[in-house]
Design a protein around this motif. Structure first.
Motif, mmCIF file in Angstrom:
data_model
loop_
_atom_site.group_PDB
_atom_site.id
_atom_site.type_symbol
_atom_site.label_atom_id
_atom_site.label_comp_id
_atom_site.label_asym_id
_atom_site.label_seq_id
_atom_site.Cartn_x
_atom_site.Cartn_y
_atom_site.Cartn_z
ATOM 1 N N GLN A 196 -76.592 -54.172 -35.355
ATOM 2 C CA GLN A 196 -75.588 -53.640 -34.429
ATOM 3 C C GLN A 196 -74.532 -52.825 -35.172
ATOM 4 O OE1 GLN A 196 -74.280 -57.316 -32.482
ATOM 5 N NE2 GLN A 196 -74.565 -56.296 -30.542
ATOM 6 N N TYR A 211 -75.822 -49.517 -36.534
ATOM 7 C CA TYR A 211 -76.088 -48.519 -35.499
ATOM 8 C C TYR A 211 -74.788 -47.947 -34.935
ATOM 9 C CZ TYR A 211 -78.019 -46.135 -31.487
ATOM 10 O OH TYR A 211 -78.355 -45.159 -30.574
ATOM 11 N N GLN A 219 -73.483 -44.024 -35.171
ATOM 12 C CA GLN A 219 -73.145 -43.212 -33.993
ATOM 13 C C GLN A 219 -71.705 -42.737 -34.052
ATOM 14 O OE1 GLN A 219 -76.573 -43.013 -33.287
ATOM 15 N NE2 GLN A 219 -75.533 -42.314 -31.452
ATOM 16 N N SER A 249 -71.613 -47.122 -27.164
ATOM 17 C CA SER A 249 -72.364 -48.054 -27.999
ATOM 18 C C SER A 249 -71.522 -49.276 -28.360
ATOM 19 C CB SER A 249 -72.838 -47.338 -29.269
ATOM 20 O OG SER A 249 -73.658 -48.170 -30.044
ATOM 21 N N LEU A 273 -86.270 -47.639 -35.981
ATOM 22 C CA LEU A 273 -84.966 -47.030 -36.242
ATOM 23 C C LEU A 273 -84.811 -46.661 -37.714
ATOM 24 C CD1 LEU A 273 -82.518 -49.236 -34.105
ATOM 25 C CD2 LEU A 273 -83.306 -46.912 -33.616
ATOM 26 N N THR A 325 -78.833 -49.069 -28.260
ATOM 27 C CA THR A 325 -77.839 -50.113 -28.497
ATOM 28 C C THR A 325 -78.294 -51.440 -27.920
ATOM 29 O OG1 THR A 325 -76.062 -48.464 -28.394
ATOM 30 C CG2 THR A 325 -75.425 -50.768 -28.164
ATOM 31 N N VAL A 342 -81.049 -52.864 -30.323
ATOM 32 C CA VAL A 342 -80.620 -53.521 -31.560
ATOM 33 C C VAL A 342 -79.851 -54.797 -31.258
ATOM 34 C CG1 VAL A 342 -80.545 -51.394 -32.913
ATOM 35 C CG2 VAL A 342 -78.486 -52.157 -31.729
ATOM 36 N N MET A 351 -81.400 -50.964 -41.999
ATOM 37 C CA MET A 351 -82.269 -51.337 -40.882
ATOM 38 C C MET A 351 -83.599 -51.894 -41.399
ATOM 39 S SD MET A 351 -80.867 -50.754 -37.887
ATOM 40 C CE MET A 351 -79.624 -49.768 -37.054
#
Length: 202
Positions: free
Chosen positions: A22, A25, A29, A39, A83, A115, A118, A189
């Motif tokens: 989380q 990501y 973003q 997100s 991802l 979002t 994840v 990731m």
């Protein structure tokens, strides 16, 4: 009540600050300024819903269905691996337009789905929010203020990631910087996916 609130704030804060899918990501973003507040807001809302559900006994149902967690584990491995490949591909290829806020921007729907992916396809999220945090909360004098403290930690942290990442964006408009960002996020990731695959939910 204050003690229960602070316990929730510190316990949840200590868990979510650790770099996870989380966080990686949302930060990515935010740095790219691509629907990052959406997100972050989804991560906050998911945490609050799961904390509350855990305190109301959903954790017992989760423990009774270990097969569901195992399915989520492998879905999480596949999704995080996908991802990771995307981010590493961007790192190797570079970007045609590298300045923050420019170039090919993913749709809001795409960011929302990623979002949620994840967040909800990672079984570790359920163990933390439905089992670990409620287990601490059950020992508190006031469970409602404990959940409020845990929720505040999530709001503060993801808000900080969204704000901090977007503030950094103007200083990261060089091609090499973007390649490094994508490379680091891709590696994180991939590491999380491998850890989930090898170690399961231990």
């Amino acid at each position: 009540m204050l003690e229960s609130y602070l316990t929730g704030l510190l316990v949840c804060g200590g868990i979510i600050v650790a770099i996870g899918a989380q966080n990686a990501y949302v930060l990515g973003q935010a740095i790219r300024r691509q629907h990052h507040w959406w997100s972050a807001g989804l991560c906050m809302a998911s945490d609050i819903v799961l904390f509350t559900a855990g305190m109301f006994g959903i954790s017992a149902a989760l423990m009774a269905l270990p097969e569901a967690l195992e399915v989520l584990r492998w879905l999480g491995v596949v999704f995080l691996g996908w991802l990771a490949l995307q981010a590493l591909g961007r790192s190797l290829r570079g970007r045609q337009v590298l300045k923050a806020g420019e170039g090919s921007t993913p749709t809001l729907a795409g960011v929302v789905l990623a979002t949620l992916g994840v967040t909800l396809l990672n079984p570790q999220v359920y163990l933390d929010t439905l089992l670990l945090i409620p287990a601490v909360g059950a020992q508190q004098e006031n469970t409602t203020t404990f959940v409020a403290g845990a929720s505040s930690a999530s709001v503060l942290w993801f808000g900080f990631l969204a704000w901090g990442g977007s503030r950094m964006a103007p200083y990261l408009d060089r091609p090499l910087a973007w390649r490094c960002i994508d490379g680091v996020i891709g590696l994180m990731m991939a590491a999380i996916a491998v850890h989930l695959m090898v170690n399961g939910l231990a």
